[in-house]
Design an enzyme around this catalytic site. Sequence first.
Site, PDB file in Angstrom:
ATOM      1  N   GLY A  69       9.930 -18.432   7.937  1.00  0.00           N
ATOM      2  CA  GLY A  69      10.643 -19.688   7.728  1.00  0.00           C
ATOM      3  C   GLY A  69       9.704 -20.863   7.852  1.00  0.00           C
ATOM      4  N   ASN A  70      10.266 -22.052   7.974  1.00  0.00           N
ATOM      5  CA  ASN A  70       9.433 -23.245   8.135  1.00  0.00           C
ATOM      6  C   ASN A  70      10.107 -24.207   9.095  1.00  0.00           C
ATOM      7  OD1 ASN A  70      11.137 -25.227   6.561  1.00  0.00           O
ATOM      8  ND2 ASN A  70      10.803 -23.669   4.987  1.00  0.00           N
ATOM      9  N   ARG A  71       9.425 -25.289   9.399  1.00  0.00           N
ATOM     10  CA  ARG A  71       9.890 -26.193  10.453  1.00  0.00           C
ATOM     11  C   ARG A  71      10.844 -27.288   9.990  1.00  0.00           C
ATOM     12  NH1 ARG A  71       6.892 -25.831  15.049  1.00  0.00           N
ATOM     13  NH2 ARG A  71       5.029 -24.542  14.897  1.00  0.00           N
ATOM     14  N   SER A  72      11.332 -27.228   8.771  1.00  0.00           N
ATOM     15  CA  SER A  72      12.212 -28.306   8.319  1.00  0.00           C
ATOM     16  C   SER A  72      13.497 -28.343   9.148  1.00  0.00           C
ATOM     17  CB  SER A  72      12.562 -28.109   6.843  1.00  0.00           C
ATOM     18  OG  SER A  72      13.443 -29.142   6.448  1.00  0.00           O
TER      19      SER A  72
END
Length: 225
Positions: free
Chosen positions: A29-32
């Site tokens: 995933g990512n940090r958004s």
Amino acid sequence: AARLDLDGLRVVVTAGGTREPFDPVRFMGNRSSGKQGMAIAAAAAARGANVTLIAANIGTEAVPDGIAVEPVGTTLELEKAVTDAAREADVVIMAAAVADYRPAQVQQGKIKKEHTGDRLTVEFVVNPDILAELSAARREGQLVIGFAAETESDPATLLELGRSKIARKGCDFLVVNNVGWNHGFAADDNDVIVLNTSGDIVMEASGTKLSVADRILDATLSRVP
Ligand code: C5P
């Protein structure tokens, strides 16, 4: 009093970040945080727009009433949801952080150390570029707005990255922000520049994500003659 300058405008906003599973319990995933996208959805709705929020892995309890929310998980789910919603939209705003890659295979059972030994290799394949697809498919008069989250701290280089990105994606406007390690993602404030298709800066703003949201809408959607 609220200005209903976007009255009836059909706006689709994607927010959050896609997650790509590689087994039943793990994903990349990512940090958004989804905060900037949610702020844009809220600001557009407050100005009278008819808003659909495509929410990738973010809590939507705080989304104002009247906004249609469609939760999605993966990039392919987001692609389907936004492509369907775009058919009935005047404006599509791609604020979500979309994973560029997904695992080539999703294991049916949990991957275990007993089976992998001391190293795990996961192969990824590239995801479709949804923003580029939507831009290429847009109808006459439909507006497509993309985002660029960069970790570049030199302003001139950041601008160059933005200019080549909008040329590559083919969208009408690109909102460029610097995410680095300590700002952008998850923060309540943001710092953005908005570029048009020629790569000109049409707006620069910093402040709370809600105030930046209104500035982005002013710069890109204002129908005031
Ligand atoms: O290329 P990059 O990921 O920096 O581009 C960011 C913009 O492109 C965002 O608007 C994001 O929503 C969109 N994007 C997309 N599909 C991808 C990757 C990014 O629509 N596979």
